[in-house]
Enzyme design. Structure first.
Site, short mmCIF file in Angstrom:
data_model
loop_
_atom_site.label_atom_id
_atom_site.label_comp_id
_atom_site.label_asym_id
_atom_site.label_seq_id
_atom_site.Cartn_x
_atom_site.Cartn_y
_atom_site.Cartn_z
N GLY A 316 0.83 -1.19 0.00
CA GLY A 316 0.00 0.00 0.00
C GLY A 316 0.86 1.24 0.00
O GLY A 316 1.97 1.24 -0.55
N GLU A 317 0.35 2.32 0.60
CA GLU A 317 1.09 3.59 0.71
C GLU A 317 1.35 4.27 -0.63
O GLU A 317 2.14 5.20 -0.71
CB GLU A 317 2.46 3.39 1.37
N ALA A 318 0.76 3.79 -1.73
CA ALA A 318 1.08 4.25 -3.08
C ALA A 318 2.42 3.74 -3.56
O ALA A 318 2.94 4.20 -4.57
CB ALA A 318 1.04 5.78 -3.18
#
Length: 351
Positions: A316-318
């Site tokens: 996640g987190e970009a």
């Protein structure tokens, strides 16, 4: 009630620039199609950006963070306090997306749209109306007013990126319990069995995944989320502030004609919600990678998406979108910088 702007139409890409980009690709010193998806990416960006010189150098990253009441049911391998601890890590530059954004020269904004933090975190924008969602196994996660607030918070965060003159934007998320919320949203939107969507999240084993799926099954039944449930009702029942904010931000980006590079499972679920709320935003969404999260393939299929890379990522987190960004930049560099057959005095195919 959702904000009125959510349903405003998004402009169509420029077909004239698409055709011009395709014509240029046919003239470059290579067999047509030899650069595969790189050619497709450049052509698509040319149409979206309405330019003969597509680019992705200006690509701000906005990370939305929120906490989830459902975490109380033991659906994550990590405790809820990790969300706020990670806010400090993002702001301090030690998280994966902070390293990637710094390396890629991408501005990074971290927005607290609903974490449990009671105090301001230096370097983090606070735009929230509540600290965490309610436990959706026993109550609605959000009120309709809180859903609307989250949509508006996403739009406000998107508007703050205007000074960067984005060529595309990237959204990321952080929130302990948010894979459970995302899986519940996806199961409701796609009318799928939660067991077919639930993945490991932060590292659950088989027993943990089974428990997560059971929690979602019970919650969907509790809230009466049948196949004909309204998107807004699904988001209120089992959603999360950061997921809804990303959906709002995607629609707002499309309305500004800013392409969005979509990250992994959770961001793709936000994209699915955005498209269900405003189908005209779909054309502005580019998909970066296929996550190792089990349900991601189902969400991508529902969106008709063909991501660029598959590296078994599930952070996640970009982070996946940021990892794919150099490929997009290279696609644009090739499109803009290669010589045509005429310029290079190279005989073409029909010579």
């Amino acid at each position: 009630m959702l904000p009125d702007w959510i349903s405003l139409d998004c402009a169509a890409p420029s077909e004239s620039h698409r055709q011009a980009a395709m014509a240029r690709q046919a003239q470059l010193t290579k067999p047509l199609g030899a650069l595969g998806r790189l050619e497709e990416v450049a052509v698509e960006l040319a149409a979206l950006q309405a330019t003969d010189h597509p680019g992705a150098d200006r690509a701000p990253v906005v990370l939305f963070a929120g906490d989830h009441g459902i975490a109380a049911q033991g659906v994550s391998a990590y405790p809820p306090e990790v969300t706020v601890q990670m806010l400090r890590n993002f702001a301090g530059g030690g998280a994966a997306i902070a390293v990637l954004a710094r390396h890629l020269n991408c501005p990074l904004e971290v927005v607290d749209v609903g974490t449990l933090a009671s105090d301001a975190v230096p370097g983090v924008v606070a735009d929230k109306t509540r600290r965490g969602t309610r436990d959706f196994s026993v109550a609605q996660a959000l009120t309709p007013e809180e859903v609307a607030f989250a949509c508006d918070a996403g739009r406000r965060a998107l508007a703050r990126q205007a000074d960067h003159q984005p060529q595309l934007v990237i959204f990321g998320e952080m929130g302990i319990g948010n894979t459970t919320s995302a899986a519940a949203i996806a199961a409701a939107l796609l009318s799928c069995a939660p067991v077919d969507i639930v993945g490991s999240g932060t590292g659950l084993d088989a027993d943990g995944r089974a428990k997560k799926a059971a929690v979602i099954v019970a919650a969907l039944a509790r809230h009466g989320l049948t196949s004909d449930a309204a998107v807004a009702d699904i988001l209120a029942a089992v959603g999360g502030f950061e997921i809804i904010a990303m959906a709002g931000a995607m629609i707002a980006a499309a309305q500004r004609r800013w392409p969005v590079l979509v990250d992994g499972f959770i961001v793709s679920v936000a994209a699915l919600a955005a498209v269900r709320l405003n189908p005209s935003c779909r054309t502005w969404l580019l998909f970066s990678h296929r996550s190792a999260e089990r349900g991601h393939a189902l969400v991508l299929d529902a969106l008709g998406a063909h991501p660029l890379i598959d590296l078994d990522l599930r952070l996640g987190e970009a982070s996946g979108a940021a990892t794919a960004l150099p490929i997009i930049r290279l696609a644009c560099a090739l499109h803009n910088g290669m010589a045509t057959f005429a310029e290079a005095a190279v005989s073409g195919r029909d010579a």
